[in-house]
Enzyme design. Structure first.
Site, mmCIF file in Angstrom:
data_model
loop_
_atom_site.group_PDB
_atom_site.id
_atom_site.type_symbol
_atom_site.label_atom_id
_atom_site.label_comp_id
_atom_site.label_asym_id
_atom_site.label_seq_id
_atom_site.Cartn_x
_atom_site.Cartn_y
_atom_site.Cartn_z
ATOM 1 N N HIS A 52 -6.400 28.572 -3.136
ATOM 2 C CA HIS A 52 -5.082 28.360 -3.721
ATOM 3 C C HIS A 52 -4.049 29.116 -2.884
ATOM 4 O O HIS A 52 -4.400 29.918 -2.015
ATOM 5 C CB HIS A 52 -5.062 28.851 -5.169
ATOM 6 C CG HIS A 52 -5.854 27.999 -6.099
ATOM 7 N ND1 HIS A 52 -5.882 28.188 -7.465
ATOM 8 C CD2 HIS A 52 -6.665 26.924 -5.869
ATOM 9 C CE1 HIS A 52 -6.657 27.297 -8.033
ATOM 10 N NE2 HIS A 52 -7.153 26.511 -7.087
ATOM 11 N N GLU A 54 -1.959 31.618 -3.393
ATOM 12 C CA GLU A 54 -1.941 33.081 -3.417
ATOM 13 C C GLU A 54 -3.051 33.664 -2.534
ATOM 14 O O GLU A 54 -2.824 34.623 -1.780
ATOM 15 C CB GLU A 54 -2.117 33.595 -4.856
ATOM 16 C CG GLU A 54 -1.077 33.049 -5.829
ATOM 17 C CD GLU A 54 -1.523 31.774 -6.540
ATOM 18 O OE1 GLU A 54 -1.183 31.618 -7.724
ATOM 19 O OE2 GLU A 54 -2.193 30.934 -5.894
ATOM 20 N N ALA A 160 10.484 -3.751 -2.718
ATOM 21 C CA ALA A 160 11.105 -4.187 -1.469
ATOM 22 C C ALA A 160 11.790 -5.515 -1.747
ATOM 23 O O ALA A 160 11.132 -6.488 -2.132
ATOM 24 C CB ALA A 160 10.056 -4.329 -0.372
ATOM 25 N N THR A 202 -0.259 -10.577 -7.247
ATOM 26 C CA THR A 202 0.088 -10.018 -5.932
ATOM 27 C C THR A 202 -1.109 -10.072 -4.994
ATOM 28 O O THR A 202 -0.971 -10.367 -3.805
ATOM 29 C CB THR A 202 0.579 -8.571 -6.089
ATOM 30 O OG1 THR A 202 1.768 -8.571 -6.883
ATOM 31 C CG2 THR A 202 0.883 -7.937 -4.741
ATOM 32 N N LEU A 210 -3.064 -2.076 0.643
ATOM 33 C CA LEU A 210 -2.642 -0.975 -0.228
ATOM 34 C C LEU A 210 -3.306 0.350 0.146
ATOM 35 O O LEU A 210 -3.691 1.141 -0.718
ATOM 36 C CB LEU A 210 -2.914 -1.312 -1.693
ATOM 37 C CG LEU A 210 -2.226 -2.579 -2.231
ATOM 38 C CD1 LEU A 210 -2.580 -2.796 -3.687
ATOM 39 C CD2 LEU A 210 -0.713 -2.505 -2.057
ATOM 40 N N ARG A 213 -2.042 3.555 6.656
ATOM 41 C CA ARG A 213 -2.397 3.159 8.016
ATOM 42 C C ARG A 213 -1.380 3.696 9.030
ATOM 43 O O ARG A 213 -1.013 2.996 9.968
ATOM 44 C CB ARG A 213 -2.477 1.630 8.118
ATOM 45 C CG ARG A 213 -3.447 0.992 7.153
ATOM 46 C CD ARG A 213 -3.627 -0.496 7.377
ATOM 47 N NE ARG A 213 -2.397 -1.250 7.272
ATOM 48 C CZ ARG A 213 -1.845 -1.650 6.125
ATOM 49 N NH1 ARG A 213 -2.413 -1.324 4.968
ATOM 50 N NH2 ARG A 213 -0.727 -2.346 6.104
ATOM 51 N N GLY A 301 4.277 -7.481 -8.641
ATOM 52 C CA GLY A 301 5.270 -8.537 -8.782
ATOM 53 C C GLY A 301 6.063 -8.398 -10.062
ATOM 54 O O GLY A 301 5.983 -7.393 -10.773
ATOM 55 N N SER A 307 6.739 -5.566 -17.390
ATOM 56 C CA SER A 307 5.973 -4.949 -18.480
ATOM 57 C C SER A 307 6.199 -3.450 -18.536
ATOM 58 O O SER A 307 6.396 -2.879 -19.619
ATOM 59 C CB SER A 307 4.478 -5.246 -18.303
ATOM 60 O OG SER A 307 4.210 -6.622 -18.425
#
Length: 369
Positions: A52, A54, A160, A202, A210, A213, A301, A307
């Protein structure tokens, strides 16, 4: 509040950014150790199971000062962006090492609802002060706090589109609405996300990967690909889709898991029954919470966008707006005919606008009534 304390905490917040792509599901934490008004050590949270912030900062001092490290640590001040852990998990509690090091003041930005580090430090006689740059720290770990406090991830909807709100055309002429620079920027968003959610529509229309890259990110030599989740109520996947063949983690949510096709071993089928025709979103988010998902990005989409918007679940929009007009044949990013009937107009608070290639990237927070 002293400006000097803010100065050191601001530095800790900057150091925490080093953990951006590697620490999840742990929170992004930075630490600096100060002695005689000078920063003598810095650290950030590494991959789960490793140091961590610290501990990383203490080790940084031990590496730099060798035999004199103990004298440097004794009587020093620690600035850390999140309350130190007090419970043993994959690593020992940080409070124990802070006390052992002889640090006598600890300044904390945000409290951790899962820990009791403050009490441990105070009991050991260490002076503790909280709330320094708390707002900035909470923003930095908004996904972590969302999962802990709301039992769901922080949800970003990436869109987009053209200037007239189109994400494509009915005839499918424009696969890429935005520039290559915008598309590259999306990979950085994915790398910061624990999961990507999309819909079967989609997947069928675009056959997306997805994943991440970008060479600069791959050079970090850690697995940056987010988990991928597909809403496929009627299990319409064919099994030859790109994102099912690359070995990445993919989960498919459906209503009934009968007639399962021969899918890749890396694909997990999750059946979520219910009365509606579609997979219930709240059940999906409950599943993601159990998976320790802090940050979810929607790349989908108009149906899924609608929704989530209608359920008031979007926490942030990121629009990549191309200087194009798609006209009457465009597909809107949301189904305006029905999606907002329950919630009315949504005001957006614009947080940032930047130019990327020929496009504009707009980051905004929805204000629901």
């Amino acid at each position: 509040m002293s400006d000097i304390h803010e100065k050191y905490m601001q530095r800790a917040l900057i150091v925490a950014e080093n953990a951006k792509y590697i620490c999840s599901p742990n929170p992004m934490v930075g630490a600096v150790i100060v002695k005689n008004k000078k920063i003598i050590g810095e650290g950030f949270t590494h991959q789960p199971g490793k140091d961590h912030a610290e501990i990383d900062a203490i080790k940084n001092i031990k590496s730099k000062f060798k035999g004199k490290a103990c004298s440097q640590l004794k009587g020093s001040s620690l600035y850390v962006t999140l309350e130190p852990c007090s419970k043993k998990g994959r690593t020992p509690p940080c409070t124990k090492e802070i006390i052992k090091a002889g640090i006598d003041k600890v300044f904390i930005a945000s409290k951790d609802p899962m820990q009791s580090g403050l009490e441990e430090l105070i009991k050991a006689g260490i002076k503790v002060e909280t709330g320094i740059c708390e707002k900035e720290s909470n923003q930095q770990n908004r996904g972590f706090f969302s999962r802990i406090n709301r039992s769901r991830p922080f949800i970003t909807c990436k869109i987009a589109c053209s200037v007239d709100g189109g994400i494509g055309t009915i005839k499918g002429e424009d696969k890429w609405i935005t520039s290559k620079e915008s598309r590259k920027d999306v990979h950085y968003l994915r790398a910061q996300s624990d999961a990507i959610l999309t819909g079967i529509g989609t997947v069928i229309a675009d056959n997306p990967q997805l994943n991440v890259r970008v060479k600069e990110l791959k050079d970090l030599k850690v697995d940056l690909d987010p988990k991928r989740y597909i809403l496929d109520s009627n299990l319409r996947l064919k099994g030859n889709e790109v994102l099912l063949k690359d070995g990445g983690q993919t989960t498919v949510f459906c209503k009934q898991a009968k007639n399962i096709k021969d899918l890749s071993p890396s694909v997990n089928i999750v059946e979520i029954p219910g009365n509606s025709k579609r997979v219930p979103i709240k059940n999906v988010l409950s599943f993601l919470n159990k998976e320790n998902c802090n940050n979810l990005m929607i790349e989908a989409g108009k149906e899924i966008n609608s929704s989530f918007i209608n359920s008031k679940l979007i926490d942030e929009f990121i629009f990549y707006i191309a200087p194009k007009i798609l006209g009457k044949d465009k597909i809107n990013f949301s189904d305006f005919d029905c999606s907002f009937s329950n919630i009315g107009t949504i005001q957006l608070q614009i947080n940032n606008i930047e130019e990327i290639g020929k496009d504009f990237k707009v980051t905004a927070t929805p204000i629901y009534k």
